[in-house]
Scaffold this motif. Structure first.
Motif, mmCIF file in Angstrom:
data_model
loop_
_atom_site.group_PDB
_atom_site.id
_atom_site.type_symbol
_atom_site.label_atom_id
_atom_site.label_comp_id
_atom_site.label_asym_id
_atom_site.label_seq_id
_atom_site.Cartn_x
_atom_site.Cartn_y
_atom_site.Cartn_z
ATOM 1 N N VAL A 141 0.851 -1.189 0.000
ATOM 2 C CA VAL A 141 0.000 0.000 0.000
ATOM 3 C C VAL A 141 0.886 1.239 0.000
ATOM 4 N N TYR A 142 0.606 2.141 -0.917
ATOM 5 C CA TYR A 142 1.320 3.415 -1.024
ATOM 6 C C TYR A 142 0.314 4.552 -0.824
ATOM 7 N N VAL A 143 0.676 5.511 -0.006
ATOM 8 C CA VAL A 143 -0.185 6.670 0.231
ATOM 9 C C VAL A 143 0.612 7.935 -0.065
ATOM 10 N N ILE A 144 0.073 8.806 -0.907
ATOM 11 C CA ILE A 144 0.679 10.120 -1.152
ATOM 12 C C ILE A 144 -0.224 11.166 -0.517
ATOM 13 N N VAL A 145 0.311 11.855 0.493
ATOM 14 C CA VAL A 145 -0.429 12.894 1.202
ATOM 15 C C VAL A 145 0.008 14.247 0.652
ATOM 16 N N ASN A 146 -0.912 14.946 0.028
ATOM 17 C CA ASN A 146 -0.581 16.189 -0.663
ATOM 18 C C ASN A 146 -0.658 17.410 0.252
ATOM 19 N N THR A 147 -0.085 17.265 1.446
ATOM 20 C CA THR A 147 0.015 18.367 2.387
ATOM 21 C C THR A 147 1.132 18.044 3.365
ATOM 22 N N VAL A 148 1.458 18.993 4.244
ATOM 23 C CA VAL A 148 2.461 18.750 5.284
ATOM 24 C C VAL A 148 1.767 18.048 6.446
ATOM 25 N N PHE A 202 -4.972 16.563 12.022
ATOM 26 C CA PHE A 202 -5.460 15.470 12.855
ATOM 27 C C PHE A 202 -6.254 14.477 12.007
ATOM 28 N N SER A 203 -7.090 14.973 11.103
ATOM 29 C CA SER A 203 -7.912 14.071 10.291
ATOM 30 C C SER A 203 -7.036 13.215 9.378
ATOM 31 N N TYR A 204 -5.954 13.803 8.836
ATOM 32 C CA TYR A 204 -5.050 13.024 7.990
ATOM 33 C C TYR A 204 -4.342 11.949 8.804
ATOM 34 N N ARG A 205 -3.886 12.311 9.995
ATOM 35 C CA ARG A 205 -3.183 11.317 10.818
ATOM 36 C C ARG A 205 -4.129 10.207 11.266
ATOM 37 N N GLN A 206 -5.391 10.558 11.538
ATOM 38 C CA GLN A 206 -6.361 9.526 11.897
ATOM 39 C C GLN A 206 -6.631 8.594 10.723
ATOM 40 N N ALA A 207 -6.733 9.160 9.519
ATOM 41 C CA ALA A 207 -6.949 8.338 8.324
ATOM 42 C C ALA A 207 -5.754 7.420 8.090
ATOM 43 N N LEU A 208 -4.549 7.930 8.304
ATOM 44 C CA LEU A 208 -3.356 7.098 8.151
ATOM 45 C C LEU A 208 -3.301 6.010 9.212
ATOM 46 N N SER A 209 -3.770 6.331 10.418
ATOM 47 C CA SER A 209 -3.806 5.329 11.481
ATOM 48 C C SER A 209 -4.753 4.186 11.116
ATOM 49 N N LEU A 210 -5.893 4.534 10.519
ATOM 50 C CA LEU A 210 -6.842 3.513 10.073
ATOM 51 C C LEU A 210 -6.221 2.648 8.982
ATOM 52 N N ALA A 211 -5.533 3.290 8.047
ATOM 53 C CA ALA A 211 -4.866 2.547 6.973
ATOM 54 C C ALA A 211 -3.779 1.642 7.531
ATOM 55 N N ALA A 212 -3.027 2.154 8.513
ATOM 56 C CA ALA A 212 -1.951 1.366 9.124
ATOM 57 C C ALA A 212 -2.510 0.145 9.840
ATOM 58 N N GLY A 213 -3.649 0.313 10.509
ATOM 59 C CA GLY A 213 -4.275 -0.821 11.188
ATOM 60 C C GLY A 213 -4.689 -1.900 10.202
ATOM 61 N N PHE A 214 -5.246 -1.488 9.081
ATOM 62 C CA PHE A 214 -5.634 -2.438 8.027
ATOM 63 C C PHE A 214 -4.410 -3.174 7.502
ATOM 64 N N CYS A 215 -3.333 -2.426 7.247
ATOM 65 C CA CYS A 215 -2.120 -3.031 6.700
ATOM 66 C C CYS A 215 -1.489 -4.007 7.684
ATOM 67 N N THR A 216 -1.533 -3.680 8.962
ATOM 68 C CA THR A 216 -0.983 -4.566 9.977
ATOM 69 C C THR A 216 -1.761 -5.875 10.020
ATOM 70 N N ARG A 217 -3.100 -5.784 9.976
ATOM 71 C CA ARG A 217 -3.927 -6.997 10.033
ATOM 72 C C ARG A 217 -3.682 -7.905 8.844
ATOM 73 N N HIS A 218 -3.342 -7.332 7.707
ATOM 74 C CA HIS A 218 -3.189 -8.141 6.488
ATOM 75 C C HIS A 218 -1.731 -8.266 6.049
#
Length: 421
Positions: A284-291, A317-333
């Motif tokens: 999984v690759y994520v490109i975040v178009n902000t700092v 905060f919303s971006y970091r929460q979204a990344l945390s959700l993605a990270a949890g999914f990636c960890t499970r799989h």
């Protein structure tokens, strides 16, 4: 107009109403808890519930079960919002192409400016020239300039045709046909909008729309890209015609980032436990178009500065929460997750300004990172079950107090390898 050449109050409101498509009556929103389809395009919405059968059908559509003996990779690319910061994602992708490190992506998702990048990212390196031109060719500066401001009492700062014209210049029948070809091969292009009526995110299968082809498909495709990128207050929302039981309704859709700043797939699938081997050998690759990183600075006590700083904080905060959700999914799989985001050197940059010089500098930063193999940071360590069973894990090295991982040498696709014990 009066004899002095001034527009009368009545004339102002009459002109405003006649030029604003959102003024006046609209069709009602569809009934709650009913199955909704886009008018003329059944099956292109991927909003799913928690029922196992529904989730299984959706999972089969996005990522069919694959042979255990196959060696093909399954890469997912998620592109976030960020307004003019989308130039960063364009630069990273073009830089990866030039460096020979660009993966093939089975699924590409996009939100807001990421939705505008997504079709070109989905089509691959052959479309890099069009992607680069879209972000640094000066088109945004021309179409989203103060000369195209909307009426003072309108629904947004900019007129509704500003982003429409930008999208129409780059999204044509040629692109639609090429996306349809890739969709039929099993690849998937998804974007998200926010349905203001239901206050929910809606995920759209853009490849399915493209595969249908024709003028109406092109119109819907463009409309959804604009809707996903329409920051409330900055650009007007889009009304999408839908059907329920043969009856026509309308939904009001705005920037997908209102509900989901980035996404990998519909939320229900992220928590589903029966994905099986669909994502085996996946990345999984994520490109975040902000700092992303928070910054400490003294906030001036004025109303404007407090509101601006609060909005920026909420966004991060919303971006970091979204990344945390993605990270949890990636960890499970057991999926490695690699994240790229705009360098902190652009801290304080107003990404709602579409100045060509600014966008060029952001693009160049992403391009340079990709060429140097420095774009990705590893958010989830690549670690197999067998390694976890038979080897003692050593925590990643970090600079004391910073939480920053020490990078290895760039690999074949710019992904950080795990630290060996």
């Amino acid at each position: 107009m009066d004899p002095a050449g001034k527009i009368s109050r009545q004339g102002f409101f009459r002109d405003w109403k006649s030029t604003d498509p959102l003024r006046g009556k609209r069709l009602p929103a569809p009934p709650v808890e009913r199955h909704v389809e886009a008018a003329g395009f059944p099956g292109v919405r991927l909003t799913v519930d928690q029922a196992d059968d529904t989730l299984r059908l959706c999972a089969d559509r996005l990522a069919p079960t694959r042979s255990l003996l196959g060696r093909d990779e399954f890469n997912i690319l998620a592109l976030s919002g960020g307004a003019s910061g989308g130039a960063y994602g364009a630069g990273v992708l073009a830089g990866l192409t030039k460096a020979g490190r660009r993966p093939d992506f089975a699924i590409v998702t996009g939100v807001s400016t990421g939705a505008l990048i997504a079709p070109l990212a989905f089509l691959g390196p052959a479309w890099d020239e069009r992607l680069t031109d879209a972000y640094v060719g000066g088109h945004a500066a021309e179409l989203l300039s103060f000369r195209r401001l909307g009426p003072a009492l309108g629904p947004s700062i900019f007129k509704g045709d500003a982003l429409d014209a930008l999208v129409e210049a780059f999204v044509d029948h040629e692109m639609l046909e090429a996306i349809g070809v890739e969709h039929r091969k099993g690849r998937r292009l998804l974007i998200a909008t926010t349905n203001l009526d239901s206050q929910r995110a809606v995920v759209w299968d853009m490849g399915q729309i493209a595969a249908q082809g024709g003028d109406e498909a092109l119109k819907l495709f463009r409309t959804l890209l604009v809707a996903s990128s329409s920051v409330p207050g900055i650009l007007p929302p889009k009304l999408i015609e839908v059907e329920v039981g043969g009856e026509r309704y309308q939904e009001m859709h705005v920037d997908g980032g209102v509900a989901a700043p980035l996404f990998l797939m519909p939320d229900a699938l992220l928590h589903w436990r029966n994905l099986g081997s669909r994502f085996r050998r996946g990345r999984v690759y994520v490109i975040v178009n902000t700092v992303l990183d928070p910054s400490t600075q003294s906030t001036p006590p004025g109303v404007a500065s407090i509101m601006s700083r609060s909005f920026d904080t909420m966004l991060r905060f919303s971006y970091r929460q979204a990344l945390s959700l993605a990270a949890g999914f990636c960890t499970r799989h057991n999926l490695p997750l690699s994240v790229a985001s705009i360098p902190t050197a652009f801290e304080g940059t107003n990404l709602l300004k579409f100045e060509t010089e600014l966008m060029r500098s952001i693009y160049d930063a992403g391009h340079a990172q990709a060429l140097d193999g420095a774009a990705w940071t590893s958010a989830v360590e690549e670690q197999s079950l067998w390694r976890g069973l038979f080897k003692k894990q050593v925590p990643p090295m970090a600079t004391a107090g910073t939480g920053v991982m020490i990078r290895d040498q760039p690999g074949p696709v710019g992904v950080e390898a795990p630290l060996e014990p």
